[in-house]
Write a protein that holds these residues in place. Structure first.
Motif, PDB file in Angstrom:
ATOM      1  N   SER A   1       3.514  18.894 -51.290  1.00  0.00           N
ATOM      2  CA  SER A   1       3.221  18.953 -52.725  1.00  0.00           C
ATOM      3  C   SER A   1       3.991  17.880 -53.485  1.00  0.00           C
ATOM      4  O   SER A   1       3.455  17.274 -54.422  1.00  0.00           O
ATOM      5  CB  SER A   1       3.532  20.343 -53.288  1.00  0.00           C
ATOM      6  N   ASN A   2       5.203  17.618 -53.080  1.00  0.00           N
ATOM      7  CA  ASN A   2       5.979  16.567 -53.726  1.00  0.00           C
ATOM      8  C   ASN A   2       5.429  15.182 -53.371  1.00  0.00           C
ATOM      9  O   ASN A   2       5.383  14.292 -54.217  1.00  0.00           O
ATOM     10  CB  ASN A   2       7.453  16.675 -53.324  1.00  0.00           C
TER      11      ASN A   2
ATOM     12  N   GLN B   1       2.214  14.353 -55.370  1.00  0.00           N
ATOM     13  CA  GLN B   1       2.313  14.432 -56.833  1.00  0.00           C
ATOM     14  C   GLN B   1       1.974  13.103 -57.497  1.00  0.00           C
ATOM     15  O   GLN B   1       1.156  13.045 -58.412  1.00  0.00           O
ATOM     16  CB  GLN B   1       3.706  14.878 -57.243  1.00  0.00           C
ATOM     17  N   ASN B   2       2.582  12.018 -57.057  1.00  0.00           N
ATOM     18  CA  ASN B   2       2.328  10.726 -57.685  1.00  0.00           C
ATOM     19  C   ASN B   2       0.919  10.220 -57.412  1.00  0.00           C
ATOM     20  O   ASN B   2       0.364   9.467 -58.217  1.00  0.00           O
ATOM     21  CB  ASN B   2       3.364   9.693 -57.249  1.00  0.00           C
TER      22      ASN B   2
ATOM     23  N   ASN C   1      -0.947  12.056 -60.258  1.00  0.00           N
ATOM     24  CA  ASN C   1      -0.660  11.759 -61.663  1.00  0.00           C
ATOM     25  C   ASN C   1      -0.457  10.272 -61.955  1.00  0.00           C
ATOM     26  O   ASN C   1      -0.194   9.899 -63.097  1.00  0.00           O
ATOM     27  CB  ASN C   1       0.529  12.570 -62.167  1.00  0.00           C
TER      28      ASN C   1
ATOM     29  N   ASN D   1       3.919  11.144 -66.338  1.00  0.00           N
ATOM     30  CA  ASN D   1       4.637  12.420 -66.420  1.00  0.00           C
ATOM     31  C   ASN D   1       4.394  13.135 -67.743  1.00  0.00           C
ATOM     32  O   ASN D   1       5.185  13.984 -68.141  1.00  0.00           O
ATOM     33  CB  ASN D   1       6.138  12.189 -66.214  1.00  0.00           C
TER      34      ASN D   1
ATOM     35  N   GLY E   1      -0.289  16.593 -66.720  1.00  0.00           N
ATOM     36  CA  GLY E   1       0.023  17.784 -65.930  1.00  0.00           C
ATOM     37  C   GLY E   1      -0.962  18.909 -66.166  1.00  0.00           C
ATOM     38  O   GLY E   1      -1.394  19.587 -65.228  1.00  0.00           O
TER      39      GLY E   1
END
Length: 175
Positions: free
Chosen positions: A49-50, A53-54, A57, A61, A66
């Motif tokens: 999941s980490n 993330q980028n 998105n 941020n 989000g």
């Protein structure tokens, strides 16, 4: 805080691509990893999941990005749940089929190997079902959610010494 660094539809597209890719990776990893989460599996999911993330998105941020991604993922999951409920073929494609691990005491080692189920995992599932031995098992099935369903052989009810089963079952008919 609210300004997007890319168009809103790009976040939706990125979210759908990452959702599909992670779903495919989890599907390929096998049923055991999904149904029986070990600490290692949990860490893997958190790191995935980490890591993605980028990719979703694009380094943005903002709160808006989000929220767009959260809504996209929830809607994608809901749509996938609905279409797999409506289509058996798609459900089998996404979730797989239940796999027979044991039938009448015979263990299918090739299926266990393919699904990454160890004998210790199988024995644990059998113990949870109240089986003392694999010979007691009529069938054991690895379900699509990673759990193991076990059905033991039927045992006749105990009878008192000196009585026959026929007499006990048909005592109302005897004259």
């Amino acid at each position: 805080m609210w300004n997007l660094s890319a168009p809103w539809w790009e976040f939706v597209l990125r979210g759908l691509i990452v959702y599909g890719a992670v779903l495919a990776l989890l599907r390929v990893s096998g049923k055991r990893q999904i149904g029986q989460l070990t600490p290692f599996d949990l860490v893997l999911l958190l790191v995935i999941s980490n890591a993605v993330q980028n990719a979703m998105n694009a380094g943005d941020n903002s709160v808006t990005a989000g929220l767009i991604l959260a809504v996209t993922l929830v809607v994608a999951n809901g749509v996938l749940g609905y279409v797999t409920w409506r289509s058996r073929k798609l459900e089998i494609f996404v979730e797989g089929r239940p796999q027979l691990l044991v039938h009448d005491g015979k263990v299918y080692q090739d299926i266990m190997r393919r699904e990454h189920i160890s004998f210790d995992d199988l024995n644990k599932a059998l113990r949870h079902a109240g089986c003392n031995s694999v010979t007691d098992v009529h069938f054991a099935i690895l379900e699509t959610d990673g759990t193991v369903s076990v059905k033991m052989h039927e045992r006749p009810p105990p009878t008192a010494p000196g009585t026959s089963i026929w007499k006990e079952n048909n005592k109302d008919e005897a004259v």
